[in-house]
Scaffold this motif. Sequence first.
Motif, PDB file in Angstrom:
ATOM      1  N   UNK A  87       0.807  -1.216   0.000  1.00 61.00           N
ATOM      2  CA  UNK A  87       0.000   0.000   0.000  1.00 61.00           C
ATOM      3  C   UNK A  87       0.842   1.269   0.000  1.00 61.00           C
ATOM      4  N   UNK A  88       2.077   1.204   0.526  1.00 61.80           N
ATOM      5  CA  UNK A  88       2.869   2.429   0.714  1.00 61.80           C
ATOM      6  C   UNK A  88       4.018   2.599  -0.275  1.00 61.80           C
ATOM      7  N   UNK A  89       4.353   1.552  -1.030  1.00 67.18           N
ATOM      8  CA  UNK A  89       5.574   1.617  -1.834  1.00 67.18           C
ATOM      9  C   UNK A  89       5.512   2.673  -2.936  1.00 67.18           C
ATOM     10  N   UNK A  90       4.372   2.813  -3.601  1.00 67.52           N
ATOM     11  CA  UNK A  90       4.265   3.800  -4.681  1.00 67.52           C
ATOM     12  C   UNK A  90       4.422   5.215  -4.137  1.00 67.52           C
ATOM     13  N   UNK A  91       3.781   5.501  -3.019  1.00 65.93           N
ATOM     14  CA  UNK A  91       3.877   6.833  -2.425  1.00 65.93           C
ATOM     15  C   UNK A  91       5.291   7.140  -1.971  1.00 65.93           C
ATOM     16  N   UNK A  92       6.002   6.127  -1.473  1.00 69.41           N
ATOM     17  CA  UNK A  92       7.384   6.327  -1.023  1.00 69.41           C
ATOM     18  C   UNK A  92       8.267   6.771  -2.183  1.00 69.41           C
ATOM     19  N   UNK A  93       8.032   6.206  -3.365  1.00 72.09           N
ATOM     20  CA  UNK A  93       8.825   6.577  -4.542  1.00 72.09           C
ATOM     21  C   UNK A  93       8.389   7.935  -5.091  1.00 72.09           C
ATOM     22  N   UNK A  94       7.090   8.136  -5.207  1.00 72.28           N
ATOM     23  CA  UNK A  94       6.584   9.386  -5.775  1.00 72.28           C
ATOM     24  C   UNK A  94       6.968  10.597  -4.931  1.00 72.28           C
ATOM     25  N   UNK A  95       6.994  10.424  -3.613  1.00 75.45           N
ATOM     26  CA  UNK A  95       7.290  11.532  -2.713  1.00 75.45           C
ATOM     27  C   UNK A  95       8.773  11.829  -2.594  1.00 75.45           C
ATOM     28  N   UNK A  96       9.629  10.934  -3.097  1.00 72.24           N
ATOM     29  CA  UNK A  96      11.063  11.124  -2.996  1.00 72.24           C
ATOM     30  C   UNK A  96      11.671  10.570  -1.719  1.00 72.24           C
ATOM     31  N   UNK A  97      10.886   9.850  -0.910  1.00 71.38           N
ATOM     32  CA  UNK A  97      11.437   9.228   0.299  1.00 71.38           C
ATOM     33  C   UNK A  97      12.505   8.201  -0.055  1.00 71.38           C
ATOM     34  N   UNK A  98      12.379   7.587  -1.228  1.00 65.84           N
ATOM     35  CA  UNK A  98      13.371   6.601  -1.676  1.00 65.84           C
ATOM     36  C   UNK A  98      13.850   6.974  -3.067  1.00 65.84           C
ATOM     37  N   UNK A  99      15.073   6.527  -3.395  1.00 64.90           N
ATOM     38  CA  UNK A  99      15.630   6.779  -4.727  1.00 64.90           C
ATOM     39  C   UNK A  99      15.033   5.825  -5.753  1.00 64.90           C
ATOM     40  N   UNK A 100      14.816   4.583  -5.334  1.00 63.08           N
ATOM     41  CA  UNK A 100      14.128   3.617  -6.182  1.00 63.08           C
ATOM     42  C   UNK A 100      13.610   2.484  -5.314  1.00 63.08           C
ATOM     43  N   UNK A 101      12.830   1.591  -5.929  1.00 62.52           N
ATOM     44  CA  UNK A 101      12.198   0.494  -5.204  1.00 62.52           C
ATOM     45  C   UNK A 101      12.737  -0.854  -5.657  1.00 62.52           C
ATOM     46  N   UNK A 102      13.058  -1.715  -4.688  1.00 62.12           N
ATOM     47  CA  UNK A 102      13.197  -3.153  -4.938  1.00 62.12           C
ATOM     48  C   UNK A 102      12.119  -3.774  -4.071  1.00 62.12           C
ATOM     49  N   UNK A 103      10.902  -3.782  -4.584  1.00 61.55           N
ATOM     50  CA  UNK A 103       9.741  -4.063  -3.737  1.00 61.55           C
ATOM     51  C   UNK A 103       8.778  -5.038  -4.391  1.00 61.55           C
ATOM     52  N   UNK A 104       9.327  -5.997  -5.130  1.00 64.68           N
ATOM     53  CA  UNK A 104       8.527  -7.064  -5.726  1.00 64.68           C
ATOM     54  C   UNK A 104       7.329  -6.531  -6.496  1.00 64.68           C
ATOM     55  N   UNK A 105       7.598  -5.577  -7.404  1.00 61.80           N
ATOM     56  CA  UNK A 105       6.565  -5.021  -8.264  1.00 61.80           C
ATOM     57  C   UNK A 105       6.657  -5.655  -9.654  1.00 61.80           C
ATOM     58  N   UNK A 106       5.521  -6.104 -10.153  1.00 64.96           N
ATOM     59  CA  UNK A 106       5.472  -6.616 -11.510  1.00 64.96           C
ATOM     60  C   UNK A 106       5.261  -5.447 -12.472  1.00 64.96           C
ATOM     61  N   UNK A 107       5.957  -5.481 -13.588  1.00 67.86           N
ATOM     62  CA  UNK A 107       5.919  -4.368 -14.547  1.00 67.86           C
ATOM     63  C   UNK A 107       4.645  -4.420 -15.379  1.00 67.86           C
ATOM     64  N   UNK A 108       3.540  -4.039 -14.761  1.00 70.00           N
ATOM     65  CA  UNK A 108       2.268  -4.002 -15.478  1.00 70.00           C
ATOM     66  C   UNK A 108       2.182  -2.730 -16.339  1.00 70.00           C
ATOM     67  N   UNK A 109       1.389  -2.743 -17.395  1.00 68.38           N
ATOM     68  CA  UNK A 109       1.212  -1.537 -18.214  1.00 68.38           C
ATOM     69  C   UNK A 109       0.689  -0.358 -17.393  1.00 68.38           C
ATOM     70  N   UNK A 110      -0.156  -0.633 -16.399  1.00 62.66           N
ATOM     71  CA  UNK A 110      -0.700   0.440 -15.569  1.00 62.66           C
ATOM     72  C   UNK A 110       0.402   1.099 -14.746  1.00 62.66           C
ATOM     73  N   UNK A 111       1.272   0.301 -14.142  1.00 57.59           N
ATOM     74  CA  UNK A 111       2.367   0.868 -13.351  1.00 57.59           C
ATOM     75  C   UNK A 111       3.359   1.614 -14.234  1.00 57.59           C
ATOM     76  N   UNK A 112       3.513   1.138 -15.458  1.00 61.14           N
ATOM     77  CA  UNK A 112       4.455   1.783 -16.381  1.00 61.14           C
ATOM     78  C   UNK A 112       4.001   3.184 -16.777  1.00 61.14           C
TER      79      UNK A 112
END
Length: 270
Positions: A87-112
């Motif tokens: 629930x929190x991983x996308x917000x962590x990246x968008x807000x700049x809290x992290x430089x990038x994610x290694x968070x078991x995300x599948x590369x779906x067209x929606x996420x892309x």
Amino acid sequence: MIRSFARHTMAVLGLVALLSTPFAAAQAQTTADIEKKGTVTIGVLTGIPPYDTVDASGNPDGFIVDLAREAAKALGVQLAVVPVNNASRAAALESGRVDFLIAHMTATPERAKTFLMTNPYGAYEMRFVAAKDMKLTSLDDLKGKRVSVPKGSTQDVAVSGYGIEGLEVVRFDDDALAMQALVSGQVDATAAVAAVANDVITKRSLDNLEVKNDLPIFTLYWSMATRKDATELHQWLNNFIYYAEITGKLDELHKKWIGIPTPGGKLPTF
């Protein structure tokens, strides 16, 4: 008067451009930015053992953290781990809290649409988990059942899309809570990564549960994610993943924590 107004307007626009340029530059994420600050901040998914665990001091550890350590080592900087969940991983990246994610995300067209997704660094098999005495060999067997999933996950999308009469999808913040809902009897089944489910069943002696291999959900791949403007960092991560695979490091880490090489053979690229 008109010329004076025009000069004033141009001056204001010039000041706006001057002030906005550093801000725009600050948003760009590159390997040089990371090297300059001396630390890379990586969001890692928690709550999915054996892919993650905690060490003796209570700090995150496991396959994902080891991979994050390798990335920091390759960048030549210190590592700061930020635990995230589905629930929190996308917000962590968008807000700049992290430089990038290694968070078991599948590369779906929606996420892309929102992030730059790297080439996969691992593969997983998604399966239903339920009581041994529950028949689950076809989708019809899910009629009238309650199935737990992590909110916003790929299994959430898959199970919600079945359109089965009477099937209720119950959402939780992460994989661990979705599994616990099954263990505690809140739901009839859960959708989980097979390796994670088998680990939980073995470690907690849940002899009444099993992974239902007769009705696979899917086999998919995990990617890292960067912000949309981080094109140079994204390419560097693709190179890092490629090199970690061909040198055997990915399989080494996967065997260390999961007990088997990365499923599915050679990882795809796109």
